[in-house]
Design an enzyme around this catalytic site. Structure first.
Site, PDB file in Angstrom:
ATOM      1  CG  ASN A  91      -1.853   1.093   1.346  1.00  0.00           C
ATOM      2  OD1 ASN A  91      -1.846   1.987   0.500  1.00  0.00           O
ATOM      3  ND2 ASN A  91      -2.683   1.059   2.363  1.00  0.00           N
ATOM      4  NE  ARG A  99      -6.385   1.529   0.337  1.00  0.00           N
ATOM      5  CZ  ARG A  99      -6.445   2.552   1.154  1.00  0.00           C
ATOM      6  NH1 ARG A  99      -5.365   2.942   1.783  1.00  0.00           N
ATOM      7  NH2 ARG A  99      -7.570   3.165   1.357  1.00  0.00           N
ATOM      8  CG  HIS A 125     -12.614   4.778   3.384  1.00  0.00           C
ATOM      9  ND1 HIS A 125     -13.280   5.809   4.003  1.00  0.00           N
ATOM     10  CD2 HIS A 125     -11.305   5.041   3.510  1.00  0.00           C
ATOM     11  CE1 HIS A 125     -12.407   6.673   4.486  1.00  0.00           C
ATOM     12  NE2 HIS A 125     -11.190   6.230   4.188  1.00  0.00           N
ATOM     13  N   GLY A 129     -11.860   6.834  10.380  1.00  0.00           N
ATOM     14  CA  GLY A 129     -10.435   6.922  10.710  1.00  0.00           C
ATOM     15  C   GLY A 129     -10.036   8.372  10.538  1.00  0.00           C
ATOM     16  N   GLY A 152      -9.599   9.559   7.567  1.00  0.00           N
ATOM     17  CA  GLY A 152     -10.645   9.777   6.559  1.00  0.00           C
ATOM     18  C   GLY A 152     -11.894   9.043   7.025  1.00  0.00           C
ATOM     19  NE  ARG A 191      -9.113  13.585   3.260  1.00  0.00           N
ATOM     20  CZ  ARG A 191      -9.193  12.274   3.116  1.00  0.00           C
ATOM     21  NH1 ARG A 191     -10.333  11.706   2.786  1.00  0.00           N
ATOM     22  NH2 ARG A 191      -8.135  11.521   3.306  1.00  0.00           N
ATOM     23  CG  ASP A 237      -5.191  11.768  17.901  1.00  0.00           C
ATOM     24  OD1 ASP A 237      -6.015  11.335  18.719  1.00  0.00           O
ATOM     25  OD2 ASP A 237      -4.221  11.119  17.497  1.00  0.00           O
ATOM     26  N   GLY A 277     -10.064   3.691  13.111  1.00  0.00           N
ATOM     27  CA  GLY A 277      -9.482   4.053  14.407  1.00  0.00           C
ATOM     28  C   GLY A 277     -10.489   4.639  15.381  1.00  0.00           C
ATOM     29  CB  ILE A 278     -12.898   7.464  15.154  1.00  0.00           C
ATOM     30  CG1 ILE A 278     -11.754   8.469  14.978  1.00  0.00           C
ATOM     31  CG2 ILE A 278     -14.022   8.049  15.991  1.00  0.00           C
ATOM     32  CD1 ILE A 278     -12.124   9.721  14.191  1.00  0.00           C
ATOM     33  CD  GLU A 320      -8.366  -0.209   4.669  1.00  0.00           C
ATOM     34  OE1 GLU A 320      -7.821   0.283   5.665  1.00  0.00           O
ATOM     35  OE2 GLU A 320      -8.678   0.445   3.676  1.00  0.00           O
TER      36      GLU A 320
END
Ligand code: AMP
Length: 398
Positions: free
Chosen positions: A7, A85, A174, A204, A206, A235, A277, A325-326, A379
């Site tokens: 990746n 990827r 994603h 995450g 993103g 973003r 974060d 992650g979140i 992934e």
């Protein structure tokens, strides 16, 4: 059989050696700051972590380290394929494909759609082809899963010429993660994926939400680019399309400056003025930082609103999946999101929600609720599986 998963980002190279059947992963690594003097590769080899400097900071050098690691494990000759990827496959690829010169041409033709990502993916493929000239190389696209979206979901209400001549439509991203967690959720719920309607939330750095009907994407929140949709780390997600013109005139900014700020200085970072974060923001909010609290609240509000909107694409709602992650780690974001979605039938099980942390997902709702689950995304495993599948089919054709 071992599959190597690669990746490549604009200055990074992530790799993993996996058994696609068992998920076993004896080797993984991350080369960062490629292109600079500080480039180094961190290698996780059978539970041990080492850091190797890369004096030239190049992709081929990073692949050299990878080859040496494979030799050290005695597994170089056991690798059967390399899976890459690739971020953008436009509307040309709805499945993973064996990389041929024609496929490379199409990935190159998609560069204007993903100017940061596709060139890095191409550089990774070229370096991998040089390092492993005898192995089949497979491209697994982040956009492919969303190619099942119907026109009602993927068309924008803009002049038709923009679509036919310039490919202006929603593509979604994603996809590898959404497809993986939808499959895992079906397994955890003990349901046949073909009869299951899910909304999957990949949260995450993103973030995107996808409506998955019978195992297929029918709508997703990211669009022509990964900027559309939810509030993300840096973003903005959705803003008024009139914003760039307004700011250009009011603040004298160029289109390039505005786009860069929407991508890199907005989202949680822009709102809080502190960090992108989520963990740090939750801590700051806990200490009474009002901007951090508001940033998290806006993140959650927009997420809940998007999940509810995605339900429109489905006939029934059989589950909501949190990942990334979140999604995997923030019980607070999950609780606050479900609290806004009572109308759709979600009832949180607080104890289960607190227990569901990284490495240990599962159901976080009460028995009388529409199920919500935490599923840890993988992934690399998904790419390894898809790669092995293509190799099987290609092998049969030989
Ligand atoms: P990813 O891009 O999937 O690695 O996700 C990165 C995001 O996950 C960042 O916003 C992190 O702050 C967030 N994250 C990771 N661990 C936690 C945690 N324990 N609590 C809240 N957010 C977390």
């Amino acid at each position: 059989m071992w599959t190597l998963v690669v990746n490549c980002g604009s200055s990074s190279l992530k790799f993993a050696l996996l058994n696609p059947d068992s998920g076993e992963m004896p080797l993984a690594g991350l080369a960062e700051r490629l292109g600079s003097d500080l480039a180094a590769v961190r290698v996780d080899r059978e539970g041990e972590r080492v850091s190797v400097p890369l004096p030239h900071g190049s992709y081929p050098e990073a692949f050299g380290v990878l080859l040496a690691e494979l030799d050290a494990l005695g597994l170089r000759r056991e690798v059967r394929a390399v899976g890459h990827r690739v971020v953008h496959g436009g509307d040309r690829f709805s499945t993973p494909v064996l990389i041929t010169p024609e496929v490379l041409e199409v990935i190159r033709a998609c560069v204007p759609l993903a100017p940061l990502h596709n060139p890095a993916n191409l550089a990774g493929i070229e370096a991998a082809q040089a390092a492993f000239p005898d192995l089949p190389q497979i491209a697994v696209f982040d956009t492919a899963f969303h190619q099942t979206m119907p026109p009602v979901a993927y068309r924008y209400a803009v002049p038709t010429d923009w679509y036919t001549q310039h490919g202006v439509r929603r593509y979604g991203f994603h996809g590898i993660s959404h497809e993986y967690v939808a499959g895992e959720a079906a397994r955890l719920l003990g349901r046949d994926p073909s009869g299951l309607n899910l909304v999957t939330a990949h949260l995450g750095n993103g973030c995107s939400v996808t409506a998955v009907r019978g195992g297929h994407s029918v709508d997703t929140s990211m669009g022509l680019t990964p900027l559309e949709g939810l509030v993300m780390g840096t973003r903005s997600g959705d803003v008024d399309p009139g914003l760039p013109d307004y700011l250009a005139r009011q603040a004298g900014l160029s289109l390039t400056q505005i786009t860069a700020a929407l991508n890199r200085e907005s989202g949680l970072l822009g709102l809080s003025g502190l960090t992108n974060d989520m963990r740090e923001l939750e801590e700051a909010a806990g200490r009474g930082n009002e901007q951090a609290r508001l940033a998290v609240e806006i993140f959650v509000y927009r997420l809940a609103k998007t999940v509810a909107g995605m339900a429109t694409a489905l006939d029934t709602l059989d589950g909501l999946v949190f990942t990334g992650g979140i999604g995997e780690n923030s019980s607070g974001v999950r609780a606050a999101t479900l609290a806004r979605l009572g109308l759709l039938g979600f009832r949180l099980d607080e104890a289960a929600n607190e227990r569901a942390v990284r490495g240990q997902g599962g159901l976080i709702t009460r028995p009388d609720s529409v199920p919500a689950l935490v599923v840890n995304t993988n992934e690399e495993l998904m790419i390894a599986r898809e790669t092995a599948e293509v190799v099987k089919v290609v092998g049969r054709g030989l």
